[in-house]
Motif scaffolding. Sequence first.
Motif, PDB file in Angstrom:
ATOM      1  N   ARG A  35      30.724  35.868  62.600  1.00 42.31           N
ATOM      2  CA  ARG A  35      31.986  36.612  62.668  1.00 42.31           C
ATOM      3  C   ARG A  35      32.866  36.077  63.796  1.00 42.31           C
ATOM      4  NH1 ARG A  35      28.754  41.336  61.974  1.00 42.31           N
ATOM      5  NH2 ARG A  35      28.912  41.959  59.811  1.00 42.31           N
ATOM      6  N   ALA A  39      36.422  34.353  63.259  1.00 40.57           N
ATOM      7  CA  ALA A  39      37.583  35.016  63.872  1.00 40.57           C
ATOM      8  C   ALA A  39      38.353  34.050  64.762  1.00 40.57           C
ATOM      9  CB  ALA A  39      37.136  36.240  64.677  1.00 40.57           C
ATOM     10  N   TRP A  70      30.207  38.218  74.356  1.00 43.17           N
ATOM     11  CA  TRP A  70      30.443  39.392  73.508  1.00 43.17           C
ATOM     12  C   TRP A  70      29.161  39.951  72.935  1.00 43.17           C
ATOM     13  CZ3 TRP A  70      34.846  40.403  75.248  1.00 43.17           C
ATOM     14  CH2 TRP A  70      35.655  39.349  75.671  1.00 43.17           C
ATOM     15  N   ARG A  76      29.441  51.911  72.089  1.00 43.51           N
ATOM     16  CA  ARG A  76      29.905  52.972  72.981  1.00 43.51           C
ATOM     17  C   ARG A  76      30.699  53.990  72.185  1.00 43.51           C
ATOM     18  NH1 ARG A  76      32.914  48.103  74.816  1.00 43.51           N
ATOM     19  NH2 ARG A  76      34.572  48.028  73.307  1.00 43.51           N
ATOM     20  N   ASP A  84      44.747  52.945  77.197  1.00 43.30           N
ATOM     21  CA  ASP A  84      45.070  51.560  76.823  1.00 43.30           C
ATOM     22  C   ASP A  84      44.047  50.972  75.855  1.00 43.30           C
ATOM     23  OD1 ASP A  84      42.894  51.124  78.462  1.00 43.30           O
ATOM     24  OD2 ASP A  84      43.969  49.928  79.948  1.00 43.30           O
ATOM     25  N   GLY A  85      43.051  51.775  75.484  1.00 41.69           N
ATOM     26  CA  GLY A  85      42.048  51.316  74.535  1.00 41.69           C
ATOM     27  C   GLY A  85      40.802  50.783  75.197  1.00 41.69           C
ATOM     28  N   LEU A  86      40.932  50.347  76.448  1.00 37.36           N
ATOM     29  CA  LEU A  86      39.765  49.763  77.110  1.00 37.36           C
ATOM     30  C   LEU A  86      38.762  50.838  77.506  1.00 37.36           C
ATOM     31  CD1 LEU A  86      41.455  47.087  79.378  1.00 37.36           C
ATOM     32  CD2 LEU A  86      39.891  46.669  77.474  1.00 37.36           C
ATOM     33  N   TYR A 103      43.178  38.599  84.372  1.00 35.05           N
ATOM     34  CA  TYR A 103      42.163  37.656  83.924  1.00 35.05           C
ATOM     35  C   TYR A 103      42.641  36.255  84.309  1.00 35.05           C
ATOM     36  CZ  TYR A 103      39.386  35.278  80.300  1.00 35.05           C
ATOM     37  OH  TYR A 103      38.530  34.468  79.604  1.00 35.05           O
ATOM     38  N   GLU A 106      38.003  30.917  82.984  1.00 35.15           N
ATOM     39  CA  GLU A 106      36.545  30.774  83.028  1.00 35.15           C
ATOM     40  C   GLU A 106      36.173  29.305  83.216  1.00 35.15           C
ATOM     41  OE1 GLU A 106      35.233  32.346  79.266  1.00 35.15           O
ATOM     42  OE2 GLU A 106      35.995  34.347  79.717  1.00 35.15           O
TER      43      GLU A 106
ATOM     44  N   GLN B  27      44.392  37.709  62.252  1.00 31.02           N
ATOM     45  CA  GLN B  27      43.371  36.982  63.010  1.00 31.02           C
ATOM     46  C   GLN B  27      43.119  37.654  64.355  1.00 31.02           C
ATOM     47  OE1 GLN B  27      43.985  32.773  63.907  1.00 31.02           O
ATOM     48  NE2 GLN B  27      41.931  32.633  64.805  1.00 31.02           N
ATOM     49  N   GLN B  30      40.949  40.504  63.778  1.00 36.81           N
ATOM     50  CA  GLN B  30      39.568  40.068  63.514  1.00 36.81           C
ATOM     51  C   GLN B  30      38.862  39.689  64.807  1.00 36.81           C
ATOM     52  OE1 GLN B  30      37.907  38.753  59.825  1.00 36.81           O
ATOM     53  NE2 GLN B  30      38.209  40.863  60.437  1.00 36.81           N
ATOM     54  N   PHE B  31      39.599  39.022  65.714  1.00 39.87           N
ATOM     55  CA  PHE B  31      38.968  38.615  66.973  1.00 39.87           C
ATOM     56  C   PHE B  31      38.641  39.841  67.830  1.00 39.87           C
ATOM     57  CE2 PHE B  31      38.536  36.735  71.197  1.00 39.87           C
ATOM     58  CZ  PHE B  31      37.708  35.659  70.916  1.00 39.87           C
ATOM     59  N   ALA B  34      35.530  41.211  66.223  1.00 38.76           N
ATOM     60  CA  ALA B  34      34.333  40.385  66.421  1.00 38.76           C
ATOM     61  C   ALA B  34      33.827  40.457  67.858  1.00 38.76           C
ATOM     62  CB  ALA B  34      34.628  38.936  66.031  1.00 38.76           C
ATOM     63  N   THR B  35      34.724  40.819  68.788  1.00 38.45           N
ATOM     64  CA  THR B  35      34.318  40.906  70.190  1.00 38.45           C
ATOM     65  C   THR B  35      34.250  42.363  70.668  1.00 38.45           C
ATOM     66  OG1 THR B  35      36.617  40.609  70.920  1.00 38.45           O
ATOM     67  CG2 THR B  35      35.260  38.623  70.747  1.00 38.45           C
ATOM     68  N   PHE B  36      34.399  43.320  69.729  1.00 41.43           N
ATOM     69  CA  PHE B  36      34.310  44.749  70.031  1.00 41.43           C
ATOM     70  C   PHE B  36      35.266  45.111  71.170  1.00 41.43           C
ATOM     71  CE2 PHE B  36      31.522  48.648  70.950  1.00 41.43           C
ATOM     72  CZ  PHE B  36      31.917  49.269  69.781  1.00 41.43           C
ATOM     73  N   ASN B  37      36.517  44.586  71.061  1.00 40.77           N
ATOM     74  CA  ASN B  37      37.516  44.749  72.120  1.00 40.77           C
ATOM     75  C   ASN B  37      38.622  45.686  71.645  1.00 40.77           C
ATOM     76  OD1 ASN B  37      39.633  44.528  73.913  1.00 40.77           O
ATOM     77  ND2 ASN B  37      39.695  42.304  73.896  1.00 40.77           N
ATOM     78  N   PRO B  38      38.657  46.926  72.143  1.00 43.17           N
ATOM     79  CA  PRO B  38      39.658  47.885  71.664  1.00 43.17           C
ATOM     80  C   PRO B  38      40.982  47.878  72.441  1.00 43.17           C
ATOM     81  CG  PRO B  38      37.956  48.997  72.950  1.00 43.17           C
ATOM     82  CD  PRO B  38      37.705  47.518  73.083  1.00 43.17           C
ATOM     83  N   HIS B  39      41.220  46.887  73.309  1.00 38.81           N
ATOM     84  CA  HIS B  39      42.441  46.873  74.132  1.00 38.81           C
ATOM     85  C   HIS B  39      43.679  46.812  73.231  1.00 38.81           C
ATOM     86  CE1 HIS B  39      44.395  45.216  78.084  1.00 38.81           C
ATOM     87  NE2 HIS B  39      44.863  46.395  77.731  1.00 38.81           N
ATOM     88  N   TYR B  43      46.762  44.640  69.345  1.00 45.32           N
ATOM     89  CA  TYR B  43      47.044  45.045  67.959  1.00 45.32           C
ATOM     90  C   TYR B  43      48.151  46.078  67.837  1.00 45.32           C
ATOM     91  CZ  TYR B  43      43.869  48.798  69.351  1.00 45.32           C
ATOM     92  OH  TYR B  43      43.278  49.811  70.047  1.00 45.32           O
ATOM     93  N   PRO B  61      40.292  34.889  75.888  1.00 42.30           N
ATOM     94  CA  PRO B  61      39.061  34.243  75.419  1.00 42.30           C
ATOM     95  C   PRO B  61      39.208  33.554  74.047  1.00 42.30           C
ATOM     96  CG  PRO B  61      38.566  36.395  76.330  1.00 42.30           C
ATOM     97  CD  PRO B  61      40.071  36.307  76.243  1.00 42.30           C
ATOM     98  N   LEU B  62      40.151  34.013  73.204  1.00 42.83           N
ATOM     99  CA  LEU B  62      40.386  33.311  71.931  1.00 42.83           C
ATOM    100  C   LEU B  62      40.997  31.932  72.225  1.00 42.83           C
ATOM    101  CD1 LEU B  62      40.537  32.970  68.893  1.00 42.83           C
ATOM    102  CD2 LEU B  62      42.587  34.420  68.879  1.00 42.83           C
ATOM    103  N   ALA B  65      38.250  29.847  73.307  1.00 39.67           N
ATOM    104  CA  ALA B  65      37.427  29.413  72.164  1.00 39.67           C
ATOM    105  C   ALA B  65      38.113  28.260  71.424  1.00 39.67           C
ATOM    106  CB  ALA B  65      37.157  30.586  71.219  1.00 39.67           C
TER     107      ALA B  65
END
Lengths: 166, 139
Positions: A35, A39, A70, A76, A84-86, A103, A106, B27, B30-31, B34-39, B43, B61-62, B65
Motif C-alpha cells: 500500500r 501510494a 509508518w 488509536r 488539526d487531525g493529528l 519538519y 531526514e 494520491q 492514499q498516502f 497508507a501512513t495512517f496520517n490524519p493531519h 486532505y 515524507p512522500l 519517498a
Amino acid sequence: MGDRMSLIPEETRALVGQPLGEAAAVEIHPADAERFAYAAGDTNPIYFDDAAARAAGYRGRVVPPGFLVWAFEAPRPLETLRKDGLPRASGQPIRLHAKRVLYGGEDWDYLAPIHPGDTITAETRLASLEEKAGSSGPFVLSTVETTYTNQHGEAVAVVRAKRIAR
Amino acid sequence: MSEERFLDDVSPGDELPPLVKNASRAQLFQFSAATFNPHRIHYDREYAKVEGHEDILVHGPLQGAWMHQYVRDWAGPQGRVLSLGFQNRGRGFPERDLTFRGRVHAVEGDVVTLELEEVDDTGAVLMPAHARVRLPQRP
C-alpha cells in the motif's frame, strides 16, 4: 552555556543521548508495505515480485525503507485526535521554549534489505539539540535518531529526523 | 524495472534524467491512509487555509519517498542506495509538476555521490538532497 535566554530547558538538555521511550517491535505485513509503495506511485517490481527481486540480487521481495517509519504507527481511537487531525502527543515529549515546530527532513543510512514478514525493532534516542541564530530569531535544531534492527539482530536502517523549533 | 547502470559509465558532472511527479488529490489521500496520517492539511483545503496554506500540501515524507525512488531507479536493479539525506524547505502542492533532478558529484571506488533537488513549477527548490549509491562494474 547556562544562558537564561536558552530555548532548551535544563531537563530537556539532560535527555540528549538518551532513549526516547521503550524499544518497539512490529512485524512488517506485506500488504501494508505494498500500500505504501503504491501510494507513493512506486511500482518497482522488487517491492511486489519475488522473482524480480531475486534477479536484482535480493533473496526475495523487499520493502521500501521509507515504510519503516509508518509500520510503527499504533492503532488509536478517534478521541486521541486534535482539531488539526493529528493525534495528541504520546510518549516522552521534547519540551522546548518554542511556539512552532517544523519538519526539517531526514538523513537515512540503508544498511540491509528489509523483507515482508521481518520483525523489526525500533530504538529511538534524542541524538542532538543545537541552538542556532537564524535570520528570524533563535531556533533549535533537534535530531531524533531511530535504529531499525531485524529479527536476526542485523541493523537494517538508521534515520535521523530533523525538526526546527522556534 | 529500471535499466542497469554500471560504474564504468558514470563520471562526475553527469546529469541524471529528470523525473516529474504530479500528485492528484486522490494520491495524497492514499498516502495519508497508507501512513495512517490524519493531519487535515493533506486532505482538507479549507482547514489547510487555517494553517496558512493556499491549498492542501504534499506530505514531506512522500517527497522523500519520491527522491528515494528517483535515486533507486537511476541506480538500476543491481545498484544499491547506501544513504539519502533530504531537507524539506518548501511547500509542495497537488496538481502541479514537481521535478526531481540531480548530477553526479563524485565517484570514489564503487560509490557514487549524487547532488539532488526537487523543484516546483516556479523553479523554487522544495527539497535539496544528497545520496550515496554503490554501482556494479560492467561485466
